[in-house]
Design a protein around this motif. Structure first.
Motif, short mmCIF file in Angstrom:
data_model
loop_
_atom_site.label_atom_id
_atom_site.label_comp_id
_atom_site.label_asym_id
_atom_site.label_seq_id
_atom_site.Cartn_x
_atom_site.Cartn_y
_atom_site.Cartn_z
N GLY A 99 0.81 -1.20 0.00
CA GLY A 99 0.00 0.00 0.00
C GLY A 99 0.85 1.25 0.00
O GLY A 99 1.91 1.31 0.62
N ARG A 101 0.12 5.75 -0.20
CA ARG A 101 -0.96 6.75 -0.15
C ARG A 101 -1.41 7.13 -1.56
O ARG A 101 -2.60 7.16 -1.85
N TYR A 131 -4.51 4.98 -2.31
CA TYR A 131 -5.63 5.47 -1.50
C TYR A 131 -6.13 6.84 -1.92
O TYR A 131 -7.17 7.29 -1.46
N GLU A 132 -5.41 7.51 -2.77
CA GLU A 132 -5.87 8.80 -3.31
C GLU A 132 -5.14 9.08 -4.60
O GLU A 132 -4.16 8.41 -4.94
N ARG A 147 -7.01 0.91 -6.90
CA ARG A 147 -7.38 1.92 -5.91
C ARG A 147 -8.16 1.22 -4.78
O ARG A 147 -9.04 0.41 -5.03
N ALA A 148 -7.79 1.52 -3.56
CA ALA A 148 -8.45 0.94 -2.39
C ALA A 148 -9.91 1.38 -2.33
O ALA A 148 -10.31 2.39 -2.92
N SER A 152 -11.44 3.69 2.95
CA SER A 152 -10.40 2.93 3.65
C SER A 152 -9.16 3.79 3.78
O SER A 152 -8.94 4.74 3.02
N ARG A 153 -8.32 3.45 4.76
CA ARG A 153 -7.12 4.22 5.02
C ARG A 153 -5.90 3.30 5.06
O ARG A 153 -5.99 2.17 5.58
N LEU A 154 -4.82 3.78 4.52
CA LEU A 154 -3.59 2.99 4.45
C LEU A 154 -3.12 2.50 5.82
O LEU A 154 -2.88 1.29 5.98
#
Length: 289
Positions: A99, A101, A131-132, A147-148, A152-154
């Protein structure tokens, strides 16, 4: 002149110099500084802005009116930012999930460059999760990157075991289970810098083309003051200034970014130099060669 700079010493030096040149000065309170990047690149943000190297490169590749003012605002080693919680090491990374960001995050670009260059990793054999998006519109993730799920957050995905590895700098969680995936990462980073002849740069200073053309005297005064401030700090030895000092790290970052499909086209360092010098009306030697 509106300015976003994370370092107080650079901001104070620039402010004094700009005011002395007769121009008004305002330091905008944007924290973290990357939140100002999109507005700066789009032309409706600050006149001078600290931004990630890769954001600057993407903006130039998209022909946005932003220029490099050759000051390092943030430099640091990066090998230690590839982390895991299990017994895995960098040698196990192919076939695993990693993962980061954003695909365009400068830390990620550096680490992926190390993976291919030092460890022979095929980036396409990794399950990448972002994640972005980028701070520059029009720059998309490669087709082989996922893309997650929205929301959700890393750090959370990494801690709950949904990811085998994470590339994290400031967002690294405080957890005793976390360890670096590269053995003796600090030594590996030092050896890399010794071999290449330069240390890594994460953030530089950008200036809008409009400000450079219309307020060249104030911009040059700010550059001189920031360069002097940087040289008086303990980090001066590892945080280069001037075109000569930034040529090595920015050139390498641009090469990595192109290989990783972060950039839509090659961006040569001399292009950055020429754009800045043309707008300010000065030779390259005026800005550190």
């Amino acid at each position: 002149m509106k300015v976003v700079l994370g370092r107080d010493d650079l901001a104070e030096a620039a402010g004094a110099a700009v005011k002395e040149s007769g121009e008004p000065f305002e330091r905008l309170a944007v924290r973290p500084v990357h939140k100002a990047s999109r507005g700066f690149v789009d032309g409706d943000g600050p006149d001078v802005c600290e931004l990630a190297v890769v954001t600057l490169l993407q903006a130039v590749a998209q022909d946005r009116p932003v220029l490099l003012l050759p000051i390092t605002a943030l430099g640091r080693t990066q090998h230690q930012t590839l982390v895991t919680m299990g017994r895995l090491t960098v040698q196990d990374i192919e076939g695993r999930s990693v993962g980061v960001r954003a695909w365009s995050q400068t830390t990620g670009v550096w680490v992926r460059g190390f993976l291919t260059e030092q460890y022979g990793v095929d980036l396409r054999k990794i399950d990448w999760r972002t994640y972005e998006g980028a701070h520059v519109d029009g720059c998309e993730d490669p087709s082989w990157v996922t893309r997650a799920t929205q929301g959700s957050r890393l750090p959370a995905d990494f801690l709950d075991g949904s990811l085998d590895f994470g590339i994290m700098g400031n967002e690294l969680p405080d957890d005793d289970r976390i360890r670096t995936a590269i053995t003796d990462a600090r030594t590996a980073a030092a050896q890399w810098s010794e071999r290449t002849g330069f240390t890594l740069v994460n953030h530089v200073v950008g200036v809008s083309e409009t400000a450079a053309r219309e307020h060249s005297a104030a911009v040059l005064a700010a550059y001189d003051a920031m360069r002097a401030a940087a040289s008086s700090t303990a980090s001066a030895a590892v945080d280069p200034t001037g075109f000569a000092g930034l040529r090595g790290p920015v050139t390498r970052a641009a090469a990595y970014a192109l290989e990783q499909e972060v950039l839509p086209r090659a961006v040569e360092f001399d292009e950055l130099v020429d754009r800045t010098c043309a707008a300010l009306g000065v030779p390259a030697s005026r800005l550190g060669g």
